[in-house]
Scaffold this active site. Structure first.
Site, mmCIF file in Angstrom:
data_model
loop_
_atom_site.group_PDB
_atom_site.id
_atom_site.type_symbol
_atom_site.label_atom_id
_atom_site.label_comp_id
_atom_site.label_asym_id
_atom_site.label_seq_id
_atom_site.Cartn_x
_atom_site.Cartn_y
_atom_site.Cartn_z
ATOM 1 N N GLU A 75 -12.540 -2.769 11.849
ATOM 2 C CA GLU A 75 -12.554 -1.965 10.634
ATOM 3 C C GLU A 75 -13.725 -2.303 9.712
ATOM 4 O OE1 GLU A 75 -8.853 -2.166 8.515
ATOM 5 O OE2 GLU A 75 -9.644 -1.155 6.742
ATOM 6 N N GLU A 123 0.813 -1.212 0.000
ATOM 7 C CA GLU A 123 0.000 0.000 0.000
ATOM 8 C C GLU A 123 0.849 1.267 0.000
ATOM 9 O OE1 GLU A 123 -2.602 -0.664 3.427
ATOM 10 O OE2 GLU A 123 -4.108 -1.481 2.076
ATOM 11 N N ASP A 164 -8.582 -9.118 3.776
ATOM 12 C CA ASP A 164 -8.341 -8.088 4.778
ATOM 13 C C ASP A 164 -9.396 -8.063 5.874
ATOM 14 O OD1 ASP A 164 -7.040 -6.013 5.972
ATOM 15 O OD2 ASP A 164 -7.702 -4.457 4.589
HETATM 16 C C1 GCU Z 1 -6.054 -2.314 5.775
HETATM 17 C C2 GCU Z 1 -6.420 -0.990 6.393
HETATM 18 C C3 GCU Z 1 -5.287 -0.023 6.390
HETATM 19 C C4 GCU Z 1 -4.061 -0.672 7.004
HETATM 20 C C5 GCU Z 1 -3.757 -1.971 6.282
HETATM 21 C C6 GCU Z 1 -2.628 -2.749 6.907
HETATM 22 O O1 GCU Z 1 -5.888 -2.167 4.409
HETATM 23 O O2 GCU Z 1 -7.515 -0.456 5.718
HETATM 24 O O3 GCU Z 1 -5.673 1.110 7.116
HETATM 25 O O4 GCU Z 1 -2.968 0.176 6.941
HETATM 26 O O5 GCU Z 1 -4.875 -2.795 6.335
HETATM 27 O O6 GCU Z 1 -2.909 -3.717 7.587
HETATM 28 O O7 GCU Z 1 -1.465 -2.429 6.691
#
Ligand code: GCU
Length: 679
Positions: A389, A287, A361
């Protein structure tokens, strides 16, 4: 009234006078041997608990003749050491023994461990027995934690916002640290110690490198000093590009000499301040986070470089496997396995790979992550998300130990039947020495820590499962309810049932039959199966449900992404065949026609609609149960839970109505009898 701050450490007065007398008779004199900080906090906790529960302040101290003796092995007198020899041989460094003897016709109880920390865990266990109104007349408890590293991951930022935090701001008050020690830190440590959590990662996985600067390290040290007596180590998320951001280097290439040296020095600096620092957690090349791949290196290069820096000090690296990128869009679920499994055996001994419970997730329900079982030469640590979440955040009451238990018991079949996920996590499957488990915390600075008091159960339950991944969710619910609210059967039994049903309820009203990731995008609260315009395909809910006129669901079999092939053959076969695939996972693994006949005879469309309705009905019945609990709960907590249940019911209907209206465009079928018309 009760604002919930005391969590499960309420130490309610034992109203039952017979039971109270029984406890008092066995506890009129108490002796604590040793004088470490740990002994001090443990004896303080014991005295607090006993005085509150028994309404008694003055306990005699008859030294070794006391009725309750708390002493770790090194402090035991000769006689007790001999008597407890075989029990002490059975436990590990954090384990404990609670044992009652009859000495000269009198009941005597000993709480001991190999270390003061172990003895402290024994004290908390003993207090729990009283909190849950169990007999202490003939104790013979021998326990050790089955997993070594039992951490909470705080996704807390330095500005005190919390990523995916729904209970206020971060409890770490960076501004007032290091000199001001908030009582909350101490109470946080007590709560963790009471369930056996022995580590905390203070900062977000999407890390700010500044935490590694001296200015913040002073503050980190102050927290480490508070936590140490409670057996809790501090860990930090290390931002991979820190050498550039705070170290004036031009690169963070893990094979670069200067980079290696920078991390060595930084690590040494940390250990000078915090000699028992736990190590680093790393989210790399995921990400948008920086990582070794930015320099043409791989996860092994990155993890091992940090592992070398930490090894001298016995620190560890927790390297996350949560990776997915826009480059492989056929099936995001496959990426972690494809990227990591080929590296099995190449990580240094002090590296553990941290894997989310499922391959997407933290959904209300996911099949277990195919990496479990698949890396026999690499310790894998489980990452659960305690903060909800995707499960209604801090408003919906969802008892997560039920979800955790389900995953831990899934069978990977890698060493034949019985190779359950829990065995990979506790190391027994492949003989790992380093073992770990992480829970993404749901804690914030709300008075009651978790926003909704019922969700304190998820922090508690995570800790209990980290200690013993084979505990049942029912036992956990029972303990938590008794310690937090009341021992009255008329309260415990119905509310336990309500908690245990709550997880299936959320699956039903959000994502029944294997649907997943159809939450509104970004914040992930509420439904959004219609969203299709985000730049990365795998961020769009339509990518996951693939609804069209022919049907719905993600084909992960041979005819689709073939993600099933990442499981052991037995599992791949079961999930891959629509006839043997458990219906909970049907649309996770298969694209299924709206007319497909389910096991109960309903066609798929009707089945989906009925599940959504069932979810709503389940929340109604949760609400009904809670209504009857007024006599057993203080007004404040009663009302709060009630308001949250009202929101949950409203939103369960919102989920049902909007998802059914949306999918109906494709199914082109009427709602079956029994499903309410949209409100
Ligand atoms: C999910 C979440 C993010 C978080 C990511 C992670 O995608 O939405 O906010 O940073 O998990 O576990 O790194």
């Amino acid at each position: 009234s009760n604002n919930g701050y005391k969590l499960w450490l309420q130490y309610n007065f034992v109203e039952d006078s017979k039971l109270r007398e029984e406890y008092k008779v066995g506890l009129n004199s108490i002796f604590f041997a040793g004088n470490s900080e740990t002994v001090k906090v443990a004896s303080k906790e014991l005295m607090l608990g006993l005085s509150e529960m028994l309404g008694e302040e003055n306990f005699k101290n008859n030294k070794w003749n006391s009725q309750l003796v708390c002493a770790s092995e090194a402090f035991l007198n000769h006689e007790l050491k001999k008597l407890l020899k075989s029990e002490l041989e059975e436990i590990n460094d954090e384990g404990f023994v609670l044992k009652t003897f009859m000495v000269h016709g009198k009941q005597k109880t000993v709480i001991t461990g190999k270390t003061d920390i172990g003895t402290m865990y024994g004290v908390y266990h003993f207090l729990r027995l009283l909190q849950t109104h169990q007999s202490i007349k003939q104790l013979n408890v021998i326990e050790s934690p089955k997993i070594k590293v039992r951490v909470l991951n705080h996704w807390d930022n330095l500005d005190r916002t919390v990523e995916r935090g729904y209970a206020g701001f971060s409890i770490w008050d960076w501004h007032r640290l290091p000199d001001y020690i908030d009582q909350r830190y101490i109470d946080y440590a007590r709560a963790n110690a009471s369930v056996g959590i022995n580590g905390v990662v203070l900062n977000n996985v999407n890390a700010n490198a500044l935490i590694l600067t001296p200015f913040y390290l002073e503050k980190v040290k102050a927290l480490a000093d508070v936590f140490r007596p409670y057996g809790i180590k501090v860990y930090l998320t290390a931002r991979f590009s820190a050498p550039i951001e705070i170290g004036d280097l031009k690169t963070a290439d893990p094979l670069d000499k200067n980079v290696i040296q920078w991390w060595n020095k930084k690590t040494e600096e940390i250990y000078k301040m915090i000699p028992d620092f736990g190590g680093y957690l790393v989210k790399a090349n995921s990400e948008g986070q920086p990582g070794p791949q930015n320099y043409g290196r791989n996860h092994v290069d990155g993890a091992n470089m940090l592992a070398d820096a930490l090894a001298t000090f016995k620190g560890i690296v927790m390297w996350r496997a949560f990776v997915y990128s826009e480059h492989d869009v056929t099936d995001r679920a496959k990426q972690a396995y494809s990227e990591f499994v080929p590296y099995d055996g190449q990580f240094k001994k002090n590296v553990v790979v941290q894997v989310k419970n499922g391959a997407i997730d933290f959904q209300p329900r996911e099949p277990f992550h195919p990496m479990f079982g698949a890396m026999p030469k690499t310790p894998l640590m489980m990452e659960f998300q305690i903060t909800q979440e995707y499960l209604g955040q801090s408003t919906h009451t969802v008892f997560l130990p039920k979800l955790f238990e389900e995953v831990l018991h899934e069978d990977t079949y890698v060493n034949g039947k019985g190779s359950i996920v829990a065995k990979d996590v506790d190391g027994s499957l492949h003989g790992d020495k380093l073992t770990g488990i992480a829970g993404v915390s749901n804690i914030g600075n709300d008075i009651n820590w978790t926003g909704n008091v019922m969700l304190q159960a998820n922090w508690y339950g995570y800790g209990r499962l980290a200690w013993n991944p084979y505990l049942s969710s029912g036992e956990i619910a029972d303990e938590w309810l008794r310690s937090t609210f009341s021992n009255d059967k008329k309260f415990v039994e119905p509310v336990k049932e309500m908690l245990l049903d709550s997880r299936e309820a959320v699956v039903n009203y959000m994502t029944p039959l294997g649907l997943h990731h159809i939450m509104a995008t970004g914040h992930h609260y509420g439904p959004g199966p219609w969203v299709s315009n985000l730049s990365r395909p795998e961020w769009n809910p339509v990518y996951y449900h693939k609804a069209d006129e022919n049907g719905v669901g993600f084909d992960r079999t041979k005819t689709g992404s073939n993600a099933v092939a990442q499981y052991a053959p037995e599992v791949a076969k079961m999930y891959g065949d629509i006839k043997t695939c458990p219906e909970e996972y049907l649309l996770w693994f298969h694209h299924v026609s709206w007319d497909y006949k389910l096991k109960d005879g309903n066609v798929l469309w009707d089945g989906i609609a009925l599940k959504y309705q069932e979810g709503v009905e389940e929340v109604k019945s949760m609400k009904k149960t809670w209504q009857k609990m007024k006599p057993y709960v203080d007004d404040e907590r009663f009302k709060e839970v009630n308001m949250f249940l009202d929101i949950q019911l409203k939103e369960a209907k919102w989920w049902r109505d909007s998802c059914l209206l949306y999918f109906q465009q494709y199914s082109k079928k009427e709602l079956p009898v029994g499903v309410d018309k949209p409100e």
